[in-house]
Design an enzyme around this catalytic site. Structure first.
Site, PDB file in Angstrom:
ATOM      1  N   LYS A   7      62.093  41.261 -21.065  1.00 48.40           N
ATOM      2  CA  LYS A   7      62.702  42.589 -20.884  1.00 48.40           C
ATOM      3  C   LYS A   7      61.655  43.590 -20.407  1.00 48.40           C
ATOM      4  CE  LYS A   7      66.522  42.262 -24.153  1.00 48.40           C
ATOM      5  NZ  LYS A   7      67.180  42.910 -25.300  1.00 48.40           N
ATOM      6  N   ALA A  44      61.844  44.976 -26.673  1.00 47.98           N
ATOM      7  CA  ALA A  44      62.092  44.462 -28.020  1.00 47.98           C
ATOM      8  C   ALA A  44      63.507  43.909 -28.093  1.00 47.98           C
ATOM      9  CB  ALA A  44      61.913  45.569 -29.059  1.00 47.98           C
ATOM     10  N   ASP A  45      63.684  43.020 -29.039  1.00 46.01           N
ATOM     11  CA  ASP A  45      65.017  42.510 -29.317  1.00 46.01           C
ATOM     12  C   ASP A  45      65.082  42.145 -30.785  1.00 46.01           C
ATOM     13  OD1 ASP A  45      67.633  41.446 -29.076  1.00 46.01           O
ATOM     14  OD2 ASP A  45      67.199  40.943 -27.010  1.00 46.01           O
ATOM     15  N   THR A  46      66.224  42.354 -31.383  1.00 43.82           N
ATOM     16  CA  THR A  46      66.435  42.044 -32.795  1.00 43.82           C
ATOM     17  C   THR A  46      67.705  41.223 -32.930  1.00 43.82           C
ATOM     18  OG1 THR A  46      65.362  44.098 -33.482  1.00 43.82           O
ATOM     19  CG2 THR A  46      66.781  43.027 -35.102  1.00 43.82           C
ATOM     20  N   GLY A  88      61.497  40.662 -32.025  1.00 47.51           N
ATOM     21  CA  GLY A  88      60.391  40.241 -31.158  1.00 47.51           C
ATOM     22  C   GLY A  88      60.007  41.375 -30.249  1.00 47.51           C
TER      23      GLY A  88
END
Length: 104
Positions: free
Chosen positions: A51, A67-69, A104
């Site tokens: 991303k 970021a990713d959750t 992450g």
């Protein structure tokens, strides 16, 4: 300081603004399809990096935050709820369980 957020998360943008950052949002154009050959934590970190790299192509300078959750219950990965009904259904399924929230 301006942060370029490679995410469509309104919560992440709000948190950054609350601690004093100016935030520009740029939604990355990448596939979020899970690579099942990788451990979930590794895939999530690669997704966050992808991303940031996608958005970084559009800027000459700046701080890019990717970021990713996700939430994981057993082998099931929960994405973003589509609406309030979907969110309630997810919360009911997670309620009283031991699950993971990974970023992450």
């Amino acid at each position: 300081m301006n942060i370029i957020l490679a995410s469509s998360s309104p919560q992440r943008k709000k948190l950054l603004e609350q601690i004093g950052f100016d935030v520009t949002v740029m939604v990355p154009a990448i596939s979020e399809t899970r690579d099942s050959a990788l451990p979930i934590e590794e895939w999530l970190c690669k997704l966050a990096l992808a991303k940031a790299e996608d958005v970084a192509k559009k800027f000459k300078s700046g701080i890019i935050l990717g970021a990713d959750t996700i939430v994981v219950l057993g082998n099931k990965i929960f994405g973003k709820p589509r609406n309030d009904e979907d969110a309630k259904k997810m919360l009911m399924e997670l309620s009283g369980t031991t699950h993971k929230v990974l970023t992450g």
